[in-house]
Design an enzyme around this catalytic site. Structure first.
Site, PDB file in Angstrom:
ATOM      1  N   ARG A  49       0.814  -1.225   0.000  1.00 36.47           N
ATOM      2  CA  ARG A  49       0.000   0.000   0.000  1.00 36.47           C
ATOM      3  C   ARG A  49       0.850   1.278   0.000  1.00 36.47           C
ATOM      4  O   ARG A  49       0.377   2.340  -0.395  1.00 36.47           O
ATOM      5  CB  ARG A  49      -0.982   0.029   1.188  1.00 36.47           C
ATOM      6  CG  ARG A  49      -1.837   1.306   1.186  1.00 36.47           C
ATOM      7  CD  ARG A  49      -2.986   1.289   2.172  1.00 36.47           C
ATOM      8  NE  ARG A  49      -2.614   0.790   3.472  1.00 36.47           N
ATOM      9  CZ  ARG A  49      -1.890   1.470   4.364  1.00 36.47           C
ATOM     10  NH1 ARG A  49      -1.459   2.690   4.095  1.00 36.47           N
ATOM     11  NH2 ARG A  49      -1.596   0.923   5.535  1.00 36.47           N
ATOM     12  N   TYR A 103     -13.480  14.452 -18.615  1.00 39.38           N
ATOM     13  CA  TYR A 103     -13.783  13.017 -18.604  1.00 39.38           C
ATOM     14  C   TYR A 103     -14.908  12.784 -17.582  1.00 39.38           C
ATOM     15  O   TYR A 103     -14.903  13.368 -16.499  1.00 39.38           O
ATOM     16  CB  TYR A 103     -12.522  12.239 -18.222  1.00 39.38           C
ATOM     17  CG  TYR A 103     -12.791  10.794 -17.922  1.00 39.38           C
ATOM     18  CD1 TYR A 103     -13.033   9.883 -18.949  1.00 39.38           C
ATOM     19  CD2 TYR A 103     -12.835  10.333 -16.615  1.00 39.38           C
ATOM     20  CE1 TYR A 103     -13.303   8.563 -18.669  1.00 39.38           C
ATOM     21  CE2 TYR A 103     -13.102   9.001 -16.328  1.00 39.38           C
ATOM     22  CZ  TYR A 103     -13.338   8.129 -17.366  1.00 39.38           C
ATOM     23  OH  TYR A 103     -13.619   6.813 -17.087  1.00 39.38           O
ATOM     24  N   ASP A 175      -4.708  15.955 -17.468  1.00 38.74           N
ATOM     25  CA  ASP A 175      -4.973  14.543 -17.750  1.00 38.74           C
ATOM     26  C   ASP A 175      -4.419  14.261 -19.145  1.00 38.74           C
ATOM     27  O   ASP A 175      -4.950  14.728 -20.147  1.00 38.74           O
ATOM     28  CB  ASP A 175      -6.489  14.292 -17.671  1.00 38.74           C
ATOM     29  CG  ASP A 175      -6.851  12.825 -17.905  1.00 38.74           C
ATOM     30  OD1 ASP A 175      -6.100  12.132 -18.608  1.00 38.74           O
ATOM     31  OD2 ASP A 175      -7.907  12.400 -17.392  1.00 38.74           O
ATOM     32  N   LYS A 200      -5.433   2.797 -20.296  1.00 45.52           N
ATOM     33  CA  LYS A 200      -5.546   3.103 -21.724  1.00 45.52           C
ATOM     34  C   LYS A 200      -4.196   2.855 -22.420  1.00 45.52           C
ATOM     35  O   LYS A 200      -3.713   1.746 -22.392  1.00 45.52           O
ATOM     36  CB  LYS A 200      -6.053   4.535 -21.890  1.00 45.52           C
ATOM     37  CG  LYS A 200      -7.201   4.907 -20.930  1.00 45.52           C
ATOM     38  CD  LYS A 200      -8.478   4.123 -21.164  1.00 45.52           C
ATOM     39  CE  LYS A 200      -9.491   4.281 -20.033  1.00 45.52           C
ATOM     40  NZ  LYS A 200      -9.881   5.650 -19.707  1.00 45.52           N
TER      41      LYS A 200
END
Ligand SMILES: *Cc1c(COP(=O)(O)O)cnc(C)c1O
Length: 382
Positions: A49, A103, A175, A200
């Site tokens: 983590r 987005y 982004d 992506k």
């Protein structure tokens, strides 16, 4: 910073020296925790983590190298990167400016969640620099844009955004999912943080969800600490797959760029096609800007056929290769009607304001043989 050859960097940057056990490919370190060793603070303990296992470090160093940034951190999804980065730099009482064509997931986070954290915001037109200053407040901390808008592939005045941020003491965030660092490296243009949905193009094989943030050591460290607390960390197996995907980023993006431009030109010449949106076309309203900022125009395009929604659905149905599915950036071509997927939450008024028609078709052009894709679209449109 020196110009780097990304095709070489994606393969060699970030690889551990010496190689672990001589392994040419960094193995998956499937261990949640590590011996304490010399760690003196919580954030220095090695633990999945805390985003600092060998698989994290290698993929993060590789991404920093190809973004031409000092540092990077990977996250469990693109939305984990975006929400964690925003929460790392904004606190109660702060104000932020966001591009008005976000987005969908980011739009929902901004409009549904930020207020609960005591953070206010305004939307801006990223292509209208004259209008930005009137939205500034003493408590404005962040300006947030996207390299290319979805699904119309609009390109804001990105260079001016970075300058405006610097002049007004704002943190600029972008982004950069659509172009990928192969085509655009925002840090080179003065942006503070470059964000990705690694789902992506970075991974490129449609088989994981991942995210990333790249920028200065100081800001990335702040994002990493927030990520340690919020917990949106990428697991080592997904780090390994993202790492593997990134090694072919350059060859994939070269083909995506060629295929999308080839298909966009074909569609633009087709009598049944009304409009084509792709930044590589000379007809794109910001083609010159795209040519200056980007090394390529990505694999994304959208277009409209005559005959409305029915005709659009018929074209999608008749296509042999592109799969009708949301998302983008994989080796296979995907096709969607954004009003039924990514933009289904928008009202008719909002769609109209955004200039998104119900019959618009978005294509994530894959790396199949371009001739086959052109033939397929020709047949579907016939
Ligand atoms: C997909 C996407 C996201 C969200 O990424 P996830 O990995 O699905 O969380 C953010 N921004 C853009 C531009 C995207 O395409």
């Amino acid at each position: 910073m020196p110009v780097k050859n990304i095709a070489t960097e994606v393969i060699h940057a970030g690889e551990p020296h010496p190689r672990v056990g001589g392994a040419v490919c960094l193995p998956i370190f499937q261990s949640a925790m590590y011996e304490t060793g010399t760690a003196t603070s919580y954030h220095d303990i090695q633990y999945i983590r805390l985003n600092n296992t060998p698989n994290h470090i290698a993929v993060q160093d590789k991404l920093a190298a190809i973004e031409n940034a000092e540092a990077a951190v990977v996250t469990a999804s693109g939305m984990a990167a975006i929400s964690t980065a925003l929460l790392a730099v904004l606190r109660v009482g702060d104000h932020a400016l966001f591009q008005n064509t976000l987005y969908g997931g980011t739009y929902d986070f901004v409009t549904k969640d930020l207020e609960g954290f005591g953070i206010s915001y305004d939307f801006i037109d990223s292509d209208a620099p004259d209008t930005w200053a009137e939205k500034l407040r003493p408590e404005t901390k962040v300006i947030y844009v996207e390299s290319m808008s979805n699904p119309l592939l609009q390109i804001g005045d990105l260079e001016s955004i970075a300058v405006f941020a610097r002049e007004n003491g704002l943190i600029s965030m972008i982004d950069n999912t659509f172009p990928s660092p192969f085509n655009f490296r925002p840090v080179e243009w003065g942006f503070d943080l470059s964000l990705h949905s690694g789902t992506k193009y970075l991974n490129g094989h449609s088989d994981i969800v991942a995210g990333a943030v790249a920028g200065s050591k100081e800001l990335v460290e702040a994002v990493k600490k927030k990520l340690d607390h919020l917990g949106g960390s990428l697991d080592p197996h997904a780090c390994f797959l993202l790492h593997r995907g990134m090694r072919t980023l350059a060859v994939r993006m070269k083909q995506h760029n060629v295929n999308a431009l080839t298909l966009a030109r074909f569609l633009e010449s087709h009598p049944r096609v009304l409009t084509v949106n792709h930044p590589g076309l000379a007809s794109h309203p910001r083609h010159m800007r795209a040519a200056e900022l980007f090394d390529g125009y990505s694999g994304m395009l959208s277009f409209e056929v005559d005959g409305g929604v029915e005709a659009a659905d018929e074209v999608i149905e008749r296509l042999q290769y592109p799969i009708s599915a949301p998302s983008l950036g994989g080796v296979e071509s995907l096709v969607t009607r954004p009003v039924t997927t990514s933009h289904s939450g928008l009202s008719d008024e909002e769609l109209q304001a955004a200039g998104i028609s119900k019959s618009l078709i978005r294509v994530s052009v894959g790396i199949e043989e371009a001739d086959d894709l052109v033939r397929d679209f020709a047949r579907a449109l016939a």
